[in-house]
Scaffold this motif. Sequence first.
Motif, PDB file in Angstrom:
ATOM      1  N   SER A  63      69.156  61.219  17.118  1.00 25.65           N
ATOM      2  CA  SER A  63      68.155  60.530  16.301  1.00 25.65           C
ATOM      3  C   SER A  63      66.851  60.275  17.068  1.00 25.65           C
ATOM      4  N   ASP A  64      66.928  60.326  18.420  1.00 23.12           N
ATOM      5  CA  ASP A  64      65.749  60.026  19.234  1.00 23.12           C
ATOM      6  C   ASP A  64      65.650  61.095  20.321  1.00 23.12           C
ATOM      7  N   PRO A  65      65.233  62.349  19.950  1.00 23.31           N
ATOM      8  CA  PRO A  65      65.362  63.484  20.864  1.00 23.31           C
ATOM      9  C   PRO A  65      64.564  63.371  22.148  1.00 23.31           C
ATOM     10  N   LEU A  66      63.526  62.538  22.171  1.00 19.71           N
ATOM     11  CA  LEU A  66      62.748  62.422  23.409  1.00 19.71           C
ATOM     12  C   LEU A  66      62.984  61.095  24.126  1.00 19.71           C
ATOM     13  N   LEU A  67      63.912  60.291  23.590  1.00 21.35           N
ATOM     14  CA  LEU A  67      64.212  58.970  24.172  1.00 21.35           C
ATOM     15  C   LEU A  67      62.925  58.198  24.445  1.00 21.35           C
ATOM     16  N   ASP A  68      62.099  58.059  23.407  1.00 19.54           N
ATOM     17  CA  ASP A  68      60.737  57.532  23.571  1.00 19.54           C
ATOM     18  C   ASP A  68      60.646  56.207  24.295  1.00 19.54           C
ATOM     19  N   SER A  69      61.605  55.283  24.025  1.00 20.80           N
ATOM     20  CA  SER A  69      61.449  53.956  24.622  1.00 20.80           C
ATOM     21  C   SER A  69      62.072  53.858  26.016  1.00 20.80           C
ATOM     22  N   VAL A  70      62.785  54.904  26.449  1.00 14.77           N
ATOM     23  CA  VAL A  70      63.498  54.834  27.735  1.00 14.77           C
ATOM     24  C   VAL A  70      62.562  55.225  28.876  1.00 14.77           C
ATOM     25  N   THR A  71      62.572  54.416  29.949  1.00 12.51           N
ATOM     26  CA  THR A  71      61.702  54.733  31.096  1.00 12.51           C
ATOM     27  C   THR A  71      62.502  55.340  32.249  1.00 12.51           C
ATOM     28  N   HIS A  72      63.747  54.877  32.418  1.00 12.14           N
ATOM     29  CA  HIS A  72      64.575  55.379  33.525  1.00 12.14           C
ATOM     30  C   HIS A  72      65.958  55.742  32.990  1.00 12.14           C
ATOM     31  N   LEU A  73      66.474  56.859  33.483  1.00 11.53           N
ATOM     32  CA  LEU A  73      67.792  57.320  33.033  1.00 11.53           C
ATOM     33  C   LEU A  73      68.631  57.621  34.271  1.00 11.53           C
ATOM     34  N   ILE A  74      69.765  56.967  34.397  1.00  9.79           N
ATOM     35  CA  ILE A  74      70.636  57.212  35.563  1.00  9.79           C
ATOM     36  C   ILE A  74      71.942  57.824  35.055  1.00  9.79           C
ATOM     37  N   ILE A  75      72.256  59.026  35.516  1.00  9.73           N
ATOM     38  CA  ILE A  75      73.498  59.694  35.112  1.00  9.73           C
ATOM     39  C   ILE A  75      74.454  59.612  36.294  1.00  9.73           C
ATOM     40  N   ASP A  76      75.531  58.863  36.137  1.00 15.15           N
ATOM     41  CA  ASP A  76      76.461  58.646  37.251  1.00 15.15           C
ATOM     42  C   ASP A  76      77.618  59.647  37.185  1.00 15.15           C
ATOM     43  N   GLU A  77      78.228  59.882  38.348  1.00 15.47           N
ATOM     44  CA  GLU A  77      79.413  60.760  38.487  1.00 15.47           C
ATOM     45  C   GLU A  77      79.159  62.174  37.982  1.00 15.47           C
ATOM     46  N   VAL A  78      77.981  62.722  38.302  1.00 13.61           N
ATOM     47  CA  VAL A  78      77.671  64.072  37.797  1.00 13.61           C
ATOM     48  C   VAL A  78      78.557  65.154  38.412  1.00 13.61           C
ATOM     49  N   HIS A  79      79.221  64.830  39.537  1.00  9.58           N
ATOM     50  CA  HIS A  79      80.067  65.861  40.174  1.00  9.58           C
ATOM     51  C   HIS A  79      81.266  66.243  39.317  1.00  9.58           C
ATOM     52  N   GLU A  80      81.592  65.408  38.318  1.00 14.58           N
ATOM     53  CA  GLU A  80      82.793  65.688  37.517  1.00 14.58           C
ATOM     54  C   GLU A  80      82.646  66.950  36.666  1.00 14.58           C
ATOM     55  N   ARG A  81      81.400  67.339  36.383  1.00 11.24           N
ATOM     56  CA  ARG A  81      81.110  68.574  35.663  1.00 11.24           C
ATOM     57  C   ARG A  81      81.854  68.678  34.324  1.00 11.24           C
ATOM     58  N   SER A  82      81.938  67.557  33.615  1.00  9.83           N
ATOM     59  CA  SER A  82      82.586  67.595  32.302  1.00  9.83           C
ATOM     60  C   SER A  82      81.647  68.289  31.329  1.00  9.83           C
ATOM     61  N   GLU A  83      82.218  68.742  30.221  1.00  5.43           N
ATOM     62  CA  GLU A  83      81.457  69.448  29.195  1.00  5.43           C
ATOM     63  C   GLU A  83      80.268  68.594  28.756  1.00  5.43           C
ATOM     64  N   GLU A  84      80.562  67.291  28.520  1.00  6.70           N
ATOM     65  CA  GLU A  84      79.514  66.391  28.023  1.00  6.70           C
ATOM     66  C   GLU A  84      78.394  66.192  29.034  1.00  6.70           C
ATOM     67  N   SER A  85      78.762  65.971  30.310  1.00  6.29           N
ATOM     68  CA  SER A  85      77.709  65.653  31.287  1.00  6.29           C
ATOM     69  C   SER A  85      76.852  66.885  31.584  1.00  6.29           C
ATOM     70  N   ASP A  86      77.459  68.059  31.655  1.00  5.68           N
ATOM     71  CA  ASP A  86      76.664  69.274  31.887  1.00  5.68           C
ATOM     72  C   ASP A  86      75.744  69.571  30.706  1.00  5.68           C
ATOM     73  N   PHE A  87      76.272  69.352  29.504  1.00  6.10           N
ATOM     74  CA  PHE A  87      75.474  69.589  28.300  1.00  6.10           C
ATOM     75  C   PHE A  87      74.291  68.612  28.252  1.00  6.10           C
ATOM     76  N   LEU A  88      74.560  67.371  28.672  1.00  5.27           N
ATOM     77  CA  LEU A  88      73.500  66.353  28.706  1.00  5.27           C
ATOM     78  C   LEU A  88      72.380  66.777  29.669  1.00  5.27           C
ATOM     79  N   LEU A  89      72.758  67.290  30.854  1.00  6.33           N
ATOM     80  CA  LEU A  89      71.742  67.710  31.829  1.00  6.33           C
ATOM     81  C   LEU A  89      70.908  68.859  31.277  1.00  6.33           C
ATOM     82  N   LEU A  90      71.554  69.742  30.541  1.00 11.46           N
ATOM     83  CA  LEU A  90      70.863  70.882  29.939  1.00 11.46           C
ATOM     84  C   LEU A  90      69.772  70.400  28.978  1.00 11.46           C
TER      85      LEU A  90
END
Length: 390
Positions: A63-90
Motif C-alpha cells: 500500500s506504501d511502495p516508497l515507504l514515504d514516512s520512513v526515514t530509517h530501515l534496519i533489516i536484522d538477521e539478513v544472513h538467514e537468506r529466507s525467501e522473504e528477507s531476500d525478496f525484501l532486499l530486492l
Amino acid sequence: HVEIIVTQPRRIAAVGVAERISDERNEKIGGVVGYQIRLENKISSSTRLTFCTTGILLRRLYSDPLLDSVTHLIIDEVHERSEESDFLLLILKEVLKKRPKLKLILMSATLNSRLFSEYFGGAPVLTIQGRTFPVEQIFLEDIIERCGFVLEPDTQYAKKISKKDEEQLMQELEYSDVRANDTPPSRLARDENLKLSELISRYIHCSKTTCKTLFLMDPLKINPELIESVLTYIVDSNDHEWPHEGTILVFLPGLAEIQSVFDNLMDSKMFGPRSGEFVLIPLHSTLSSDEQALVFKKMPGRRKIILSTNIAETSVTIDDCVFVIDAGQQKEKHFDSNRNMESLETVWISRANASQRKGRAGRVMPGICIHLFTKHRHDNNLLAQPIPEI
C-alpha cells in the motif's frame, strides 16, 4: 520527523526486542517504541520506532511502495537468506533509487558482508566488536565418551544393518580384534559411510565402545535417550566443573522432535514433574506469543530446559542460558523443480548456524555448547553458510 522500522525474522524477536527497549527507556510499549506482528500490534500515533516481522513490512510495501514516512530501515538477521528477507532486499534496492535519502542498515552477527555490500553498490561496512563470554565446544565423540552413552544395534535409532553385518560386528566387538586401519579414511568420507575399523582409525583417541556407538548411530535421527543422557551428565555428573545453574537450551529440527524429546523427559525420574527441579518449555513458531514469552520468565529455584527449533538461534536472548545442546539439524524449505513442488526437509545446519547456536550460551557468563555431531562432520561436511531459500 523520524520514523524507524526494524524487521526481525520472527514474532518472538520483534516482541522481545521492542519490550526490552521500551523497558530500558522506562516507557510503556506502544508509545515511542512499538511492535507489529500478524494479528497483533502495539503502535500509536506517537510511535517512532516500530519492530515488525519481515512479512509485515512486505505487506506495508503493497500500500506504501516508497515507504514515504520512513526515514530509517534496519533489516536484522539478513544472513538467514529466507525467501522473504531476500525478496525484501530486492524491492528495497529499487526503492533506494527513488528515495536516495532513505537510510538502509543491514545487520547480522555471522554475515558474508562483502556479498551484501556489493549488491548495494559498494555500501560501507561497519564492524562492531561484540561482547560474549568464552564458550567451551564439545562434539559428539567426546560427549559419548564422557557420559558413557551406549547404543544397541536393535533400537530404532540405530542405522539399518544387515543380519550378516550385525553378526560380524558382534564378533569383532566380542573378540576386540578390530584394529584401526593403517591408512586413515579420506577426509571427505562421511562418518556414516565408514567401516568400523576406519572409524576407529579416524577417532583414534576414543574408546572402542564410543566408536561402536558412532558406527551404529543413524546420524539423521534425533535420539531422545542420547539427549536425556547428555542432560543427566550436565546436571548430575561430578566429572566436570561446569556451573550447577543456568538454563539449558536444546536445538531440535521441528515440532515432532520437540514432542518426542519432551515426552521422554516428562517420563523420566530426574526431569519429569515429580522432581520439581526442572521446567520443560517447548519453543516453536506455532505457539502463541504468550506461550513463547515463558522462555524469558525467571523461575527461582528451578532450572529451565528449553526445547526449541532454530527460532532461538538468532535475536532471542535468553538471559540465563549457560548450556546449549545442538542436534545440528533444521527444517528447510526445498523446491523440487522436477515435480514443481515445495517440501519441508530436515537438513544439516551450516557452520554459520552452528556458530550462532554456540553463541547463545555465552551471553551472561562462560558457557558450554555440546554439538550432537562429530568434529569431523563440522569441519569437513557442513556448508560454511546456509543456502538461500530463493
